[in-house]
Design a protein around this motif. Structure first.
Motif, PDB file in Angstrom:
ATOM      1  N   TYR A  20       0.858  -1.181   0.000  1.00  0.00           N
ATOM      2  CA  TYR A  20       0.000   0.000   0.000  1.00  0.00           C
ATOM      3  C   TYR A  20       0.893   1.229   0.000  1.00  0.00           C
ATOM      4  CZ  TYR A  20      -3.974  -2.886   1.454  1.00  0.00           C
ATOM      5  OH  TYR A  20      -4.970  -3.824   1.522  1.00  0.00           O
ATOM      6  N   LEU A  21       0.540   2.228  -0.801  1.00  0.00           N
ATOM      7  CA  LEU A  21       1.225   3.517  -0.766  1.00  0.00           C
ATOM      8  C   LEU A  21       0.622   4.305   0.382  1.00  0.00           C
ATOM      9  CD1 LEU A  21       3.192   5.567  -1.996  1.00  0.00           C
ATOM     10  CD2 LEU A  21       1.317   6.330  -3.453  1.00  0.00           C
ATOM     11  N   ILE A  22       1.404   4.528   1.431  1.00  0.00           N
ATOM     12  CA  ILE A  22       0.923   5.189   2.634  1.00  0.00           C
ATOM     13  C   ILE A  22       1.064   6.704   2.522  1.00  0.00           C
ATOM     14  CG2 ILE A  22       1.231   5.401   5.132  1.00  0.00           C
ATOM     15  CD1 ILE A  22       0.080   2.712   4.198  1.00  0.00           C
ATOM     16  N   SER A  23       2.227   7.171   2.055  1.00  0.00           N
ATOM     17  CA  SER A  23       2.414   8.614   1.917  1.00  0.00           C
ATOM     18  C   SER A  23       3.431   8.905   0.822  1.00  0.00           C
ATOM     19  CB  SER A  23       2.871   9.236   3.239  1.00  0.00           C
ATOM     20  OG  SER A  23       4.194   8.862   3.525  1.00  0.00           O
ATOM     21  N   GLU A  24       3.317  10.114   0.294  1.00  0.00           N
ATOM     22  CA  GLU A  24       4.288  10.592  -0.671  1.00  0.00           C
ATOM     23  C   GLU A  24       4.587  12.046  -0.338  1.00  0.00           C
ATOM     24  OE1 GLU A  24       2.532  11.132  -4.748  1.00  0.00           O
ATOM     25  OE2 GLU A  24       1.041   9.758  -3.915  1.00  0.00           O
ATOM     26  N   SER A  25       5.863  12.406  -0.453  1.00  0.00           N
ATOM     27  CA  SER A  25       6.256  13.770  -0.142  1.00  0.00           C
ATOM     28  C   SER A  25       7.283  14.240  -1.163  1.00  0.00           C
ATOM     29  CB  SER A  25       6.820  13.855   1.273  1.00  0.00           C
ATOM     30  OG  SER A  25       8.003  13.098   1.367  1.00  0.00           O
ATOM     31  N   GLU A  26       7.400  15.553  -1.273  1.00  0.00           N
ATOM     32  CA  GLU A  26       8.361  16.134  -2.204  1.00  0.00           C
ATOM     33  C   GLU A  26       9.074  17.279  -1.503  1.00  0.00           C
ATOM     34  OE1 GLU A  26       8.616  17.998  -6.697  1.00  0.00           O
ATOM     35  OE2 GLU A  26       6.709  17.315  -5.919  1.00  0.00           O
ATOM     36  N   PHE A  27      10.385  17.257  -1.564  1.00  0.00           N
ATOM     37  CA  PHE A  27      11.202  18.305  -0.971  1.00  0.00           C
ATOM     38  C   PHE A  27      12.260  18.712  -1.976  1.00  0.00           C
ATOM     39  CE2 PHE A  27      14.803  19.734   1.669  1.00  0.00           C
ATOM     40  CZ  PHE A  27      14.184  20.791   2.298  1.00  0.00           C
ATOM     41  N   ILE A  28      12.202  19.919  -2.459  1.00  0.00           N
ATOM     42  CA  ILE A  28      13.131  20.469  -3.453  1.00  0.00           C
ATOM     43  C   ILE A  28      13.258  19.531  -4.653  1.00  0.00           C
ATOM     44  CG2 ILE A  28      15.394  21.531  -3.836  1.00  0.00           C
ATOM     45  CD1 ILE A  28      15.666  21.851  -0.839  1.00  0.00           C
ATOM     46  N   GLY A  29      12.140  19.092  -5.191  1.00  0.00           N
ATOM     47  CA  GLY A  29      12.125  18.283  -6.401  1.00  0.00           C
ATOM     48  C   GLY A  29      12.413  16.804  -6.214  1.00  0.00           C
ATOM     49  N   VAL A  30      12.678  16.364  -4.993  1.00  0.00           N
ATOM     50  CA  VAL A  30      12.947  14.950  -4.738  1.00  0.00           C
ATOM     51  C   VAL A  30      11.708  14.336  -4.102  1.00  0.00           C
ATOM     52  CG1 VAL A  30      14.387  13.299  -3.489  1.00  0.00           C
ATOM     53  CG2 VAL A  30      15.407  15.378  -4.428  1.00  0.00           C
ATOM     54  N   LYS A  31      11.120  13.371  -4.795  1.00  0.00           N
ATOM     55  CA  LYS A  31       9.920  12.711  -4.273  1.00  0.00           C
ATOM     56  C   LYS A  31      10.320  11.471  -3.484  1.00  0.00           C
ATOM     57  CE  LYS A  31       6.568  14.129  -7.701  1.00  0.00           C
ATOM     58  NZ  LYS A  31       5.579  13.694  -8.681  1.00  0.00           N
ATOM     59  N   GLU A  32       9.636  11.275  -2.373  1.00  0.00           N
ATOM     60  CA  GLU A  32       9.867  10.101  -1.542  1.00  0.00           C
ATOM     61  C   GLU A  32       8.524   9.454  -1.232  1.00  0.00           C
ATOM     62  OE1 GLU A  32      13.051   9.724   1.555  1.00  0.00           O
ATOM     63  OE2 GLU A  32      11.288   9.919   2.841  1.00  0.00           O
ATOM     64  N   PHE A  33       8.500   8.127  -1.248  1.00  0.00           N
ATOM     65  CA  PHE A  33       7.272   7.368  -1.046  1.00  0.00           C
ATOM     66  C   PHE A  33       7.465   6.392   0.106  1.00  0.00           C
ATOM     67  CE2 PHE A  33       7.569   8.626  -5.441  1.00  0.00           C
ATOM     68  CZ  PHE A  33       6.308   9.115  -5.714  1.00  0.00           C
TER      69      PHE A  33
END
Length: 62
Positions: A20-33
């Motif tokens: 399951y994809l729980i969360s996704e975030s982006e900080f200065i163009g870098v996406k983390e899942f």
């Protein structure tokens, strides 16, 4: 919530393991899942390249 499956072996998980994809975030163009296994016991944090390379989208769950 989105459900993903592994295309090939990754980080000790077998091909076909569902996450399951729980969360996704982006900080200065870098996406983390953040993904959790379907039984919710294990968690992994990956970047966008790893997601696209190793996982396939299965379906969206409401």
């Amino acid at each position: 919530m989105k459900l993903y499956g592994l295309k090939k072996r990754f980080n000790g998980y077998k091909k076909g393991t569902q996450f399951y994809l729980i969360s996704e975030s982006e900080f200065i163009g870098v996406k983390e899942f953040v993904l959790r296994t379907k039984d919710l016991t294990n968690r992994i944090s990956i970047n966008e390249n790893e997601l696209l390379k190793n996982f396939t989208f299965i379906k969206e769950i409401f």
